[in-house]
Design a protein around this motif. Sequence first.
Motif, PDB file in Angstrom:
ATOM      1  N   ARG A 135     -95.382-116.480  71.404  1.00 24.97           N
ATOM      2  CA  ARG A 135     -94.046-116.424  70.794  1.00 24.97           C
ATOM      3  C   ARG A 135     -93.478-115.009  70.884  1.00 24.97           C
ATOM      4  NH1 ARG A 135     -96.537-120.523  67.774  1.00 24.97           N
ATOM      5  NH2 ARG A 135     -95.178-122.323  67.366  1.00 24.97           N
ATOM      6  N   ASP A 173     -80.315-116.632  69.194  1.00 30.01           N
ATOM      7  CA  ASP A 173     -80.601-117.900  68.511  1.00 30.01           C
ATOM      8  C   ASP A 173     -82.043-118.335  68.759  1.00 30.01           C
ATOM      9  OD1 ASP A 173     -78.085-118.166  67.415  1.00 30.01           O
ATOM     10  OD2 ASP A 173     -77.285-119.279  69.109  1.00 30.01           O
ATOM     11  N   ALA A 174     -82.448-118.301  70.036  1.00 29.34           N
ATOM     12  CA  ALA A 174     -83.818-118.699  70.366  1.00 29.34           C
ATOM     13  C   ALA A 174     -84.820-117.726  69.765  1.00 29.34           C
ATOM     14  CB  ALA A 174     -83.996-118.775  71.879  1.00 29.34           C
ATOM     15  N   MET A 181     -84.451-115.946  67.078  1.00 26.73           N
ATOM     16  CA  MET A 181     -84.473-116.133  65.621  1.00 26.73           C
ATOM     17  C   MET A 181     -85.373-117.309  65.242  1.00 26.73           C
ATOM     18  SD  MET A 181     -81.212-116.614  63.078  1.00 26.73           S
ATOM     19  CE  MET A 181     -80.667-118.078  63.953  1.00 26.73           C
ATOM     20  N   VAL A 182     -85.299-118.392  66.004  1.00 25.82           N
ATOM     21  CA  VAL A 182     -86.138-119.561  65.720  1.00 25.82           C
ATOM     22  C   VAL A 182     -87.615-119.195  65.830  1.00 25.82           C
ATOM     23  CG1 VAL A 182     -86.809-121.838  66.560  1.00 25.82           C
ATOM     24  CG2 VAL A 182     -84.396-121.236  66.425  1.00 25.82           C
ATOM     25  N   LEU A 183     -87.973-118.449  66.870  1.00 26.22           N
ATOM     26  CA  LEU A 183     -89.375-118.074  67.062  1.00 26.22           C
ATOM     27  C   LEU A 183     -89.842-117.114  65.968  1.00 26.22           C
ATOM     28  CD1 LEU A 183     -89.438-117.626  70.941  1.00 26.22           C
ATOM     29  CD2 LEU A 183     -90.481-119.460  69.613  1.00 26.22           C
ATOM     30  N   ILE A 214     -88.791-116.988  62.874  1.00 25.83           N
ATOM     31  CA  ILE A 214     -89.000-117.783  61.663  1.00 25.83           C
ATOM     32  C   ILE A 214     -90.334-118.524  61.755  1.00 25.83           C
ATOM     33  CG2 ILE A 214     -88.139-119.744  60.335  1.00 25.83           C
ATOM     34  CD1 ILE A 214     -85.304-118.844  61.064  1.00 25.83           C
ATOM     35  N   GLU A 215     -90.656-119.031  62.953  1.00 23.95           N
ATOM     36  CA  GLU A 215     -91.936-119.723  63.137  1.00 23.95           C
ATOM     37  C   GLU A 215     -93.100-118.759  62.934  1.00 23.95           C
ATOM     38  OE1 GLU A 215     -91.876-121.498  66.968  1.00 23.95           O
ATOM     39  OE2 GLU A 215     -90.411-123.037  66.439  1.00 23.95           O
ATOM     40  N   SER A 244     -78.507-114.649  54.260  1.00 26.35           N
ATOM     41  CA  SER A 244     -79.821-115.017  54.800  1.00 26.35           C
ATOM     42  C   SER A 244     -80.842-113.915  54.542  1.00 26.35           C
ATOM     43  CB  SER A 244     -79.720-115.302  56.302  1.00 26.35           C
ATOM     44  OG  SER A 244     -78.933-116.455  56.544  1.00 26.35           O
TER      45      SER A 244
END
Length: 393
Positions: A141, A155-156, A158-160, A162-163, A190
Motif C-alpha cells: 500500500r 483520492d486513491a 487517501m483510501v489506502l 485510511i486502510e 475530517s
Amino acid sequence: MKCAKCGAEIKEGCIYCSVCGNAVQIVPDYSVLEDDYLRSLLKEEESAGKEPAPAQVKQQKPKQPQRKKNRRLPFLIGGILLVLLVLAGILIKVAIDHRNANSYDYQMEQAAMAADAQNDGEALDYYERALYLYPNDITAREKMIEIYEKQKNTDAAMVLLIEIIKLDPANEDAYRDLIAIYDAREDYDSILDLEAEVDAEDLKNKDKILDLFADYMTSAPLITDPEGDVPSGKYDEALEVEIASTDGDAIYYTINGDENELDAKTGTRYFVGNPLVFDESGKYTIAAVCRNDKGIYSSVTYADFEIELAPPDFAEVSPDGGRFYEPTLVTLTAEDGCSIYYTWDGTDPTTASARYTEPFEVPEGNNVLSVLVVDKTTGLDSGVYRANFIYYP
C-alpha cells in the motif's frame, strides 16, 4: 505322356491312346496355375537381378509378398517427440506462471522493476496482485501511495492511507500524509474527526500522533465574570462578562445560546477589553467559540445565569423633614452609580426633574420634598421618598 481324354498313360512311341483311341497330345505333368506362379517368380528374380535356380523352381512354395519399409516412421516419431517437448515446455511455463502468480515476493519484485522503468500502471497491477495474496500488507500500500502521489491521484492515496491506519492505528506516517491531503482540500472537519478517533484510541505513541493535529486544534474560549469565575446562578445587580481566547483566536458569541449564530457570518464578534454588560433582569445563555487562522472553530463554551436586578435604596435625606425657623440646608445621599432627582411641589420626580448635585435650602412655607433615586446602569429607581418640611423664619 498321358492321354488328354482319359488320362491313361501312353506308351512311348504311340500316337493313339491304347485305352480310348484318342489321338495323342503332349500334356505337361504340372498345372496351369503352377505355370503362372512360376512366371511370376521368374519376373521377381529378374527384377532383383538374380538368376533363379531351375532345379528349385518347381519345388518352391509361393512366397508371401514382402512389405515395403515405411519411410515415414522416423518423421512420425520425430514429430511426436517434438510435440511432447512443446507440451512439456508449455506445462513447465504454466507451472512457473502458477508459482509466480501465487508468490508475494515475485509480485513485489516485478512491481519494483516496473516502477523503476516508469511503468506505473504495470507496477500498480503487480502491487494489486500482491495485496490479493496478502490483503493486510502495508508495504504494498505504501508503494502504491508513492505512485498515486506522483500521479496526483489523492483520492486513491487517501483510501489506502485510511486502510493503513485501520491496519496499524499507531502509524504516524500514515496520519501525517492523510492530514496533508485533508489540509490541501481544506477539509478541516475530517481532520478534527480523525483527531477524535486518535484521542479515543489507547496507543503507546498517542501523544506524538496528537501533536500532528496541533495546528488544527482551536481551544475553546473562556467566559468569566469580574471575579474570574464562570457566570452562573442569580445576580441582583448588573453584571459584566468577559470572553477570552488562550490562543489569541477570533471569538464569536451569542447571548441566546443558538449555535447556528456562532460562525463568522452570523455570529457577533467579541473584542477583548470590551466586556458584555447585562443590566436588565432576565435569563441569559452565552455561547462562544474561537476561530483560528485556518477557519477552524473550537468547541462551544456556555455560561448560563440569571439577572434579578434590585432597585436602588431610597436616598438618605438630612435633615429628614421637620419644623424649622432658620435657613437650613438639605443633603441627599444615594448609592454609587445612582442619580437623585427631587421636587418640592408634591409631584413625583422623574429624570426630567431637578437633579441633585449639592445641598440646597429648605424653601419657606409648608412643603413636601419628593426624592427619587435612579440607577444609572440598570435604569431601575428606588421609588419616591417624601419628607415634610415647615419653615417659617
